[in-house]
Design an enzyme around this catalytic site. Sequence first.
Site, PDB file in Angstrom:
ATOM      1  N   ASP A 269       0.883  -1.151   0.000  1.00  0.00           N
ATOM      2  CA  ASP A 269       0.000   0.000   0.000  1.00  0.00           C
ATOM      3  C   ASP A 269       0.935   1.218   0.000  1.00  0.00           C
ATOM      4  O   ASP A 269       2.128   1.104   0.315  1.00  0.00           O
ATOM      5  CB  ASP A 269      -0.939   0.001   1.213  1.00  0.00           C
ATOM      6  CG  ASP A 269      -2.133   0.923   0.966  1.00  0.00           C
ATOM      7  OD1 ASP A 269      -2.044   1.798   0.078  1.00  0.00           O
ATOM      8  OD2 ASP A 269      -3.166   0.771   1.644  1.00  0.00           O
TER       9      ASP A 269
HETATM   10  C1  BGC Z   1      -4.920   3.207  -0.046  1.00  0.00           C
HETATM   11  C2  BGC Z   1      -4.938   2.184  -1.148  1.00  0.00           C
HETATM   12  C3  BGC Z   1      -4.765   2.859  -2.464  1.00  0.00           C
HETATM   13  C4  BGC Z   1      -3.464   3.633  -2.466  1.00  0.00           C
HETATM   14  C5  BGC Z   1      -3.174   4.365  -3.745  1.00  0.00           C
HETATM   15  C6  BGC Z   1      -3.705   4.118  -0.137  1.00  0.00           C
HETATM   16  O1  BGC Z   1      -3.863   5.196   0.715  1.00  0.00           O
HETATM   17  O2  BGC Z   1      -4.947   2.577   1.201  1.00  0.00           O
HETATM   18  O3  BGC Z   1      -6.123   1.442  -1.093  1.00  0.00           O
HETATM   19  O4  BGC Z   1      -4.810   1.931  -3.512  1.00  0.00           O
HETATM   20  O5  BGC Z   1      -3.524   4.609  -1.439  1.00  0.00           O
HETATM   21  O6  BGC Z   1      -4.037   5.428  -3.925  1.00  0.00           O
END
Ligand code: BGC
Length: 722
Positions: free
Chosen positions: A254
């Site tokens: 993530d």
């Molecule tokens: C989120 C993810 C997301 C990523 C990219 C993170 O803050 O938890 O689910 O895919 O950002 O935007």
Amino acid sequence: MKKIILTSLFILSSFLIQAQNEIAPKIEEILSQLTLAEKVAMCHAQSKFSTKGVPRLGIPEIWMSDGPHGVRAEISWDSWDNAGWTNDSITAFPALTCLAASFQPSLAKKYGIALGEEARYRKKDVLLGPGVNIYRTPLNGRNFEYMGEDPHLASTMVVPYIQGVQQNGVAACVKHYVLNNQELWRDHINVEVSTRALYEIYLPAFKAAVQEGGAWSIMSAYNQYQNQFCSHNELLINKILKGDWGFDGCVITDWGAAHDTRQAALYGLDIEMGTGTNGLTTSTQNHYDNYFLAHPFLNMLQSGEIEEAVVDDKVRRILRLMFRTNMNPDRTFGRMNNVEHQQVARKVAQEGIVLLKNEDNFFPLDPNKKMTIAVIGENAFRPLTTGGGSSDLKPKYEISPLQGMRERFPNAVILHTLGYASGPPAYGRVIPSRYDVDSLRREALVIAKRADVVLFVGGLNKNHHQDCEGGDRLQYGLDFGQEELLRMLQDANENIGVVLLSGNAVAMPWLGRTKGLIQGWFLGSEAGHALADVISGDVNPSGKLPFTFPAKLEDNAAHHFGPLSYPGDSINQHYKEGILVGYRWHDTKKIKPLFAFGHGLSYTSFDLSAIQTDKKSYAPGEYITISCKVANTGQRAGSEVVQVYVGKTKSEVERAQKELKAFSKVMLEPGKEATVELQVGLDKLAYYDEKSSGWKLEKGEYVVYVGTASDKISKKVTISVK
Ligand code: BGC
């Protein structure tokens, strides 16, 4: 049926093995030509949403995009700001809670195909979704992006979604692996959970995504498990995911979830995304070189501290991902904003909307009748595809409930006022409303008194502390004075229905005096059309709740055990309820919910009869076949979901009273009936035995419950396992 499934699985797996065999030598060939620096450069971001290719060898960059409900607007190279493109407006599909509520895997396939096509058209290689974290508490700000509280439902729905996306040559990235069940302190909280609950509740949907859906990538969660970050977790990634499940795809962090070079290198991470810049500003050139899996990793490889085989394994996985996506010459071109995609969005919404209550047949409202309808509430026209964090969308259009009502009820006078107001969309903070509460209410009461029917359209929205990433809800009740407003509206006009737009359960002290109640989720581009379809009766509602609505927060298992269970002490939290999540808790502890898992009404009525199993006694390896006659006994065509739960009487371990093991949605014309057959493999009755670290199928008696909701069981059949 079992035979057909097995044969097609065999054909599919031989095809996959063949494809695999063709790719493997190509991967080795490329690997042999890459320098160490080039290999390392492939293991981390080069911008917010892309990784480097190897231009001298014609190896492309990988482009990723959120998210589960539509392809996110183009983001700037080096910041979270929208890039300001004018050709990136997409179709917004309903939130995953709605998809889960449809209880219809074939629709999940269509959803995946349409979304994958849009991702492909937007030149994305990896789509950051779907999310399958289990719904543990109604306060979790991200529940709307997930598929509810039941591992069987989530597993069944996620598989076709992934297959649909990936048939376009776009990788699904299943998230957030694992135990990211709240947003508060998500970036560091250490989750303590029994191994049994981990295997029985939190892992199954990920396992199905990998083994049955064939997911090509998976996103690690922010939080920790056993005091090790999930992004580089020996047990979760190396042992379970890549070892036991044989996952051959990429583990992607993530954004900003990597914390250590050595651990990232050794404990399973393949691609590092979104890491902060260690004090460098975002405008500093090449700050991506400072990522844990960038120069620090290269240094350790060069010094021999880490073996080259470690990076080779990552690059093999990354190249495999590429051969499946951007180096696959056969992949489709994709399509965007076409009528078919809009129809899929509308269909999913229609099938997922849940009719929770319908006193005096309040719904449907007759579109031919001349009447005055007061549509009150901010959500009647607030864009709800915007906000919520990374799942934020920029749809080409979004039909609001108000617009949908105006189009479908041309004979009615539709009055509208806000009634209450929250602030404008803002990520990570709360901006207060500009409006004066009293005058908003006064106006709402004036139109409520004048109307024949009041339709309150409220719920949550996508702001911070609502249904939004990066924070949890602060209360179980509705915010912005909606509860008080509803009481006043009910005093003013007793002919009142409520449409709740939310991804979460809410407290309902106002339920008693509400005649009709619709759970309308977040429905995407076609929201207003789909709601009007159901409100007018053009579509007969058939959605079922994918999670329990507890009467009060303390009735929910996670909350029952106090703050260390939810939200934890900021360092640790303990999932004290173990396997008894959601309806498993309510059933077993006999705590009546407001609305039960699997509940959902229809404008027609159904009768289940002739419920039986094919045998009384089974041996390991066999399937239980359950058959049941479903009759539409009402006046309208409609669909019913037959649900099969199984429970173990007298067990050597703690058991939930019953657990969902199969379901089937059947559409019937009025007066017609059909026989539904469902199968449950005996292996599905096993529990995870912590002592032997394996699944154990107990002998003895089991009860098979067949019904149309977890609290509406038509018949119980006792069977035995020998
Ligand atoms: C989120 C993810 C997301 C990523 C990219 C993170 O803050 O938890 O689910 O895919 O950002 O935007």
